[in-house]
Design a protein around this motif. Sequence first.
Motif, PDB file in Angstrom:
ATOM      1  N   ILE A  21       0.835  -1.203   0.000  1.00  0.00           N
ATOM      2  CA  ILE A  21       0.000   0.000   0.000  1.00  0.00           C
ATOM      3  C   ILE A  21       0.872   1.257   0.000  1.00  0.00           C
ATOM      4  O   ILE A  21       0.579   2.228  -0.719  1.00  0.00           O
ATOM      5  N   LEU A  22       1.952   1.248   0.770  1.00  0.00           N
ATOM      6  CA  LEU A  22       2.855   2.402   0.782  1.00  0.00           C
ATOM      7  C   LEU A  22       3.495   2.608  -0.585  1.00  0.00           C
ATOM      8  O   LEU A  22       3.653   3.747  -1.037  1.00  0.00           O
ATOM      9  N   SER A  23       3.834   1.513  -1.273  1.00  0.00           N
ATOM     10  CA  SER A  23       4.452   1.623  -2.606  1.00  0.00           C
ATOM     11  C   SER A  23       3.466   2.156  -3.644  1.00  0.00           C
ATOM     12  O   SER A  23       3.871   2.650  -4.699  1.00  0.00           O
ATOM     13  N   LYS A  24       2.168   2.054  -3.347  1.00  0.00           N
ATOM     14  CA  LYS A  24       1.128   2.537  -4.264  1.00  0.00           C
ATOM     15  C   LYS A  24       0.627   3.931  -3.878  1.00  0.00           C
ATOM     16  O   LYS A  24      -0.404   4.377  -4.364  1.00  0.00           O
ATOM     17  N   GLY A  25       1.337   4.580  -2.948  1.00  0.00           N
ATOM     18  CA  GLY A  25       0.976   5.948  -2.582  1.00  0.00           C
ATOM     19  C   GLY A  25       0.072   6.073  -1.375  1.00  0.00           C
ATOM     20  O   GLY A  25      -0.384   7.169  -1.058  1.00  0.00           O
ATOM     21  N   GLY A  26      -0.205   4.969  -0.699  1.00  0.00           N
ATOM     22  CA  GLY A  26      -1.062   5.014   0.478  1.00  0.00           C
ATOM     23  C   GLY A  26      -0.283   5.362   1.732  1.00  0.00           C
ATOM     24  O   GLY A  26       0.942   5.449   1.724  1.00  0.00           O
ATOM     25  N   THR A  27      -1.015   5.548   2.810  1.00  0.00           N
ATOM     26  CA  THR A  27      -0.408   5.845   4.110  1.00  0.00           C
ATOM     27  C   THR A  27      -0.438   4.586   4.973  1.00  0.00           C
ATOM     28  O   THR A  27      -1.060   3.583   4.609  1.00  0.00           O
TER      29      THR A  27
END
Length: 179
Positions: free
Chosen positions: A33-39
């Motif tokens: 999720i972080l790699s996809k721009g999420g927090t």
Amino acid sequence: MNDKQILELFQNGQREKAFSKLYGLYPKIEALILSKGGTKQDANDVFQEALIILNRNLEKSGFKLTSSIYTYLYSVSRFIWKDIQKKFSNQETHNFETDEIECFHSVLEEKKYQQAERAFLELGERCQLLLQLFYIKAMSFKAIAIQMKFKSEKIAKNQKYKCLAKVKDIFKTINTVQF
């Protein structure tokens, strides 16, 4: 603990223990999720929803896990995140593998559960109670009429119909707004 042992915990009703083992997979989902721009909060929310979907599917008698639990949770999490971002292209959905299609359908089914729950919660307390008495407690209209102080079981039946129509309308509105 391997997948087979975790699945046995689910089958034996030891869900809390199974979930505690599954939380070992969280860092990998968080990285996705972080790699996809999420927090980190997004990752936590997505992982929780993926666990709910896994749990619901494991409760179904016809469900068969055809991949590792990690692969399943990763795929479901990816679909949840893409759904949140509304980033599915038509080409992408046509190229899904069989396992991915099952995961995608699970995510969509979970979304419908959430919309139905939201619609139910938007009903008044009296309608909620009436529908719970009828559908969950399987009470007769006569018993519902007595408990809810309706003059007759026919009134209880009519009120159930009106409450059901109202929740369906709310569901349709929610469904229209979100898609």
